[in-house]
Enzyme design. Structure first.
Site, PDB file in Angstrom:
ATOM      1  N   GLY A   1       0.798  -1.220   0.000  1.00  0.00           N
ATOM      2  CA  GLY A   1       0.000   0.000   0.000  1.00  0.00           C
ATOM      3  C   GLY A   1       0.832   1.271   0.000  1.00  0.00           C
ATOM      4  O   GLY A   1       1.704   1.471  -0.841  1.00  0.00           O
ATOM      5  N   CYS A   2       0.544   2.133   0.932  1.00  0.00           N
ATOM      6  CA  CYS A   2       1.163   3.448   0.938  1.00  0.00           C
ATOM      7  C   CYS A   2       1.624   3.779   2.342  1.00  0.00           C
ATOM      8  O   CYS A   2       1.278   3.112   3.305  1.00  0.00           O
ATOM      9  CB  CYS A   2       0.144   4.503   0.514  1.00  0.00           C
ATOM     10  SG  CYS A   2      -0.868   4.032  -0.873  1.00  0.00           S
TER      11      CYS A   2
END
Ligand code: SF4
Ligand code: SF4
Lengths: 365, 503
Positions: free
Chosen positions: A11-12
């Site tokens: 993800g981030c």
């Protein structure tokens, strides 16, 4: 809570800092913290939002706009000229960075909607609504023009690159803000595009978001019913607009809005005291289409504070910490410790429970 | 008598070697196919409707019911039923009737829609481990809420919420009146609705006193015949429904002949025993949307604004504009009954050729209400051809708040969709009032099967939500982004608001 600093590669990564006393700090800090989480990005997008950076223009809407080509700039400026008093316009200062070979044309404008009815197409709108309309119009109708941010005394700086590259490119060390948020991105579902990097903003709302919104389809249709145009290639803009709708248009406070977006489960609502139960039941009935389902952690910044929260079953990480008057929120504790080695308190907010931090009254304006 | 030249559809056969002459088939058949011939069972195969009651109750598995291999000479234009209907009409001069939804091979768009699932980037959720919420409220929702902060920082609701129907899962039972179905069938629906935390609908036949104990799980209906309607009735359930039309027979009324009005039905419908119960095609006080508004508010007055008012319409060509008018007229719920919806009795010609399928109607209505910014003003119930949880999930993704189940509920009671409900001879005791047939349907026993079905569908729905990575039904509702079309043309996709598979 877990103190092993292992990386979870997915993800981030996100980070937010707020100084409750309104003390302004340089963008260098947030960049340093974000860079520790390089594993969470893949160089396809990074960005920052900063509040308090334009004190000399604090009464003007600061438009950060990217253009793919000069024609888009001409069209946009023509529209702005007709409808706004432009106090100042200039290219956003940048520095050459090795990793960033090509970039869009980047300008900023400090503007006020013109009060005279003749010039303003829909003069009956309050200033904020008119600015929202302008943003929607530029984004959806002017090909190759895209508004990064449109709030007062704040701005978004974002693009395709690693966090450190983007920070150097925009010379963030030269800015000072009392709230900073940052985001490094591992895009999977949308192509790397400068406009597609986080934060997403509208007026002075800014959102950085780790996750994917599985309820995007209905969130989008819900917003469209209220006239929002969702033009971007990413689902994070729905978060921004949902906040705008619920907080600015519907007058809910940030905590109630967060509760609607990551609503408690019925089984918990059923056990609540009568008044609370009635409130929560109504909230879910009315804002069911705004419920954000799917994994996320989100930092929501605005001129008076910062809110961090998770999805209702906490499928993405979020850690918070305090030190004196400063509050940190990040995907990883290590990112906080990188810039604040001995916080007073560190905790992992529970699923759906927002961390709401507000500036001390009168500060940061 | 002139022997019918309409070829029988089915051949009932008894294996005389296996048959032990127990005569159960004679007892069980509601259509008198079988009779006793002194030493063996005689068969009048012209009467057979293939409801399969005899097949299931024959202890020796001696019975087979076959499709009659004798058809008319094959002809791509003149199909079997075209020829047969003409022969029947030539014999009777009447309008052939039928029961259940259309069996014509019109396209079923549900079968051209596929649902999304999560992989990697957005995790799926395991419904066995995590909460998975199906609770649904039907009724008008304000566009926004107001709260006041009280001590302790908890929000207190300031906005007054309009009345809602609370459903533990997004299923309701479709309106089926006492008269069109038996009281035992209605009781079965009521028991199941209560146990499941959902609702059944009285249909237009009034509310029998035996159903009163289930009032918190009942919607009462007001149709053009106004049977059984009085203030008590209006206040008896959790909501009131105005029936304008029915998917299987849009634009036409109903006619329950006097022979089918014994004392009990007469009492419930509040009409004299033995009189025809006629539901006129239109409601004679509704000739425009303004009239509808008046009736909606008359009902709201009569119920002191404590019950949501639903308006049921058949899906017809201009359904989106009609639905918008209904919402603006003050309805809290719009019930859309699609072309394939069931009926107790309808002319074949109407059932098979009037109206539009629910998929198109639902997509158009949901989109129109959103365009007009009034989607929150009313809930949408989709009905007419929901055959499985998959259909239900797709309907919800297209925009329905809940789906109504009629035929599928009856199938749990033994119905085999033979389509002969209009004869009043249903061997399963469902669409009949003959006491020797209705006693077969033990409400307690069959309610359990119905409950099983809805539980099964709820589990399936939770699995679908989990695969979609969401844990509340409202995240699927109207989320057309999670549907893809296969084998649909661009215009249809556009109408449904759905992308083609692969995009
Ligand atoms: S039920 Fe079966 S065994 Fe009994 S009489 Fe009929 S065919 Fe024969
Ligand atoms: S209810 Fe009875 S008559 Fe009607 S289709 Fe089902 S089995 Fe046949």
């Amino acid at each position: 809570m877990s103190h092993n600093f292992q990386k979870d590669i997915s993800g981030c990564g996100l980070i937010g800092i707020i100084n409750k006393d309104g003390k302004r700090i340089s963008g260098g800090f947030i960049c340093k913290s974000l860079c520790l989480m390089n594993d969470r990005g893949n160089g396809l997008g990074a960005g920052y939002a900063a509040y308090g950076i334009y004190p000399e223009y604090k009464d003007f809407y600061a438009f950060h706009i990217m253009y793919d080509e000069l024609g888009a700039k001409t069209d946009t400026e023509e529209y702005l000229k007709k409808n706004y008093q432009i106090e100042k316009k200039e290219p956003i200062p940048t520095a050459p960075v090795e990793g960033i070979a090509i970039h869009p044309i980047l300008w900023r404008y400090f503007v006020k909607p013109l009060p005279e009815k003749a010039e303003r197409e829909t003069a009956w709108l309050p200033d904020d609504d008119f600015v929202v309309r302008t943003v929607m119009k530029i984004n959806s109708e002017i090909d190759g023009a895209y508004v990064f941010s449109s709030g007062k005394n704040m701005g978004a700086f974002k693009g395709v690159g690693m966090p450190s590259e983007i920070a150097r490119f925009f010379r963030l060390e030269e800015y000072e803000g009392y709230i900073w948020t940052g985001h490094t991105r591992f895009p999977t579902n949308t192509p790397g595009w400068w406009g597609g990097a986080h934060p997403f903003t509208l007026l002075d709302w800014s959102i950085v978001h780790n996750g994917e919104i599985s309820s995007y389809g209905i969130n989008k249709r819900y917003l469209e019913m209220y006239g929002y145009k969702l033009t971007l290639l990413t689902d994070t803009e729905v978060v921004t607009y949902l906040f705008d709708l619920m907080v600015r248009k519907h007058g809910l406070d940030a905590s109630t809005a967060c509760t609607a977006l990551a609503a408690p489960f019925w089984k918990n609502i059923d056990d609540m005291p009568e008044d609370e139960k009635a409130a929560m039941t109504a909230l879910r009935m009315v804002y069911g289409s705004a419920l954000m389902n799917g994994p996320f952690s989100i930092l929501f910044g605005h001129s008076k504070g910062l809110v961090g929260f998770n999805d209702r079953i906490k499928l993405r990480p979020l850690v918070a910490a305090t030190k004196g008057k400063t509050v940190y929120m990040a995907s990883e504790e290590s990112a906080i410790r990188e810039i604040c080695s001995s916080p007073d308190k560190v905790w992992a907010p529970r699923a759906g429970e927002p961390v709401i931090v507000e500036l001390e009254t009168g500060k940061g304006q | 008598m002139f022997r019918s030249l309409a070829v029988p559809e089915f051949l009932a056969k008894i294996d005389q070697v296996k048959c032990i002459r127990c005569k159960r088939c004679i007892q069980n058949c509601g259509w008198s196919v079988y009779s006793w011939g002194g030493d063996k069972v005689l068969i009048d195969t012209f009467k057979c409707v293939k409801c399969l009651r005899c097949y299931h109750y024959c202890p020796e598995e001696a019975i087979t019911i076959e499709d009659n291999p004798v058809k008319y000479r094959s002809n791509a234009n003149w199909g079997f039923y075209q020829i047969r209907n003409i022969k029947k009409q030539a014999e009777t001069g009447g309008i052939p009737l039928t029961g259940m939804g259309s069996d014509m091979p019109y396209p079923v768009l549900f079968d051209n829609l596929l649902i999304d699932a999560c992989q990697v980037t957005n995790p799926s959720i395991d419904p066995l481990r995590e909460p998975m919420e199906l609770r649904t409220y039907l009724g008008k929702k304000p566009a926004k809420l107001e709260f006041e902060k009280v001590a302790g920082g908890k929000p207190k609701l300031k906005t007054k919420m309009p009345p809602q129907i609370k459903l533990e899962m997004p299923f309701i039972f479709a309106p089926m009146s006492y008269g069109s179905i038996s009281l035992n069938a209605q009781k079965t629906l009521a028991i199941a609705a209560k146990e499941l935390g959902i609702v059944m609908n009285t249909g237009e036949g009034g509310l029998h006193e035996d159903i009163y104990p289930y009032r918190s799980n009942i919607i009462v209906q007001v149709a053009s015949g106004r049977f059984g309607v009085n203030p008590d009735y209006l206040n008896a359930g959790v909501a009131v429904e105005i029936k304008i039309g029915q998917g299987a027979k849009p634009g036409i009324g109903g006619h329950l002949p006097g022979e089918k009005i014994p004392l009990d039905i007469a009492k419930t419908r509040m009409i004299p025993v033995g009189t025809d119960a006629i539901s006129p095609a239109p409601q004679h006080d509704i000739y425009s949307i303004e009239d509808l508004r008046q009736l909606i508010f008359a009902i709201k007055e009569a119920t002191n604004y404590t019950k949501p008012v639903s308006v049921k319409i058949a899906a017809v060509h201009n359904v989106a504009a009609i639905a918008s008018g209904i919402v603006r007229a003050g309805a809290d719920i719009v019930y859309i009954d699609g072309f394939r919806g069931g009926t107790g009795a309808a002319p074949v010609i109407i059932r098979d050729h009037l109206g539009i399928p629910i998929e198109y109607a639902l997509a158009a209505v949901d989109e129109r209400l959103r365009q007009e910014g009034i989607r929150n003003e009313a809930s949408i119930i989709a009905a007419g051809g929901i055959r499985s949880c998959a259909d239900a999930a797709k309907a919800i993704a297209l925009g329905a708040d809940a789906v109504a189940l009629g035929t599928s509920a009856l199938i749990t009671m033994g119905c085999t969709v033979c389509g002969k409900c209009y004869t009043g001879n249903c061997s399963w005791g469902i669409t009949t009032q003959r006491p020797e047939l209705t006693v077969r349907l033990d409400p307690e026993v069959y309610a359990e099967r119905l409950i099983n079905l809805i539980h099964a569908w709820s589990h399936e729905l939770k699995e679908i939500l989990g695969a979609l990575g969401v844990n509340a039904i409202e995240s699927l509702r109207g989320s057309r982004e999670r549907l893809r079309g296969v084998g649909l043309d661009g215009q249809t996709l556009d109408l449904l608001g759905v992308k083609p598979a692969g995009r």
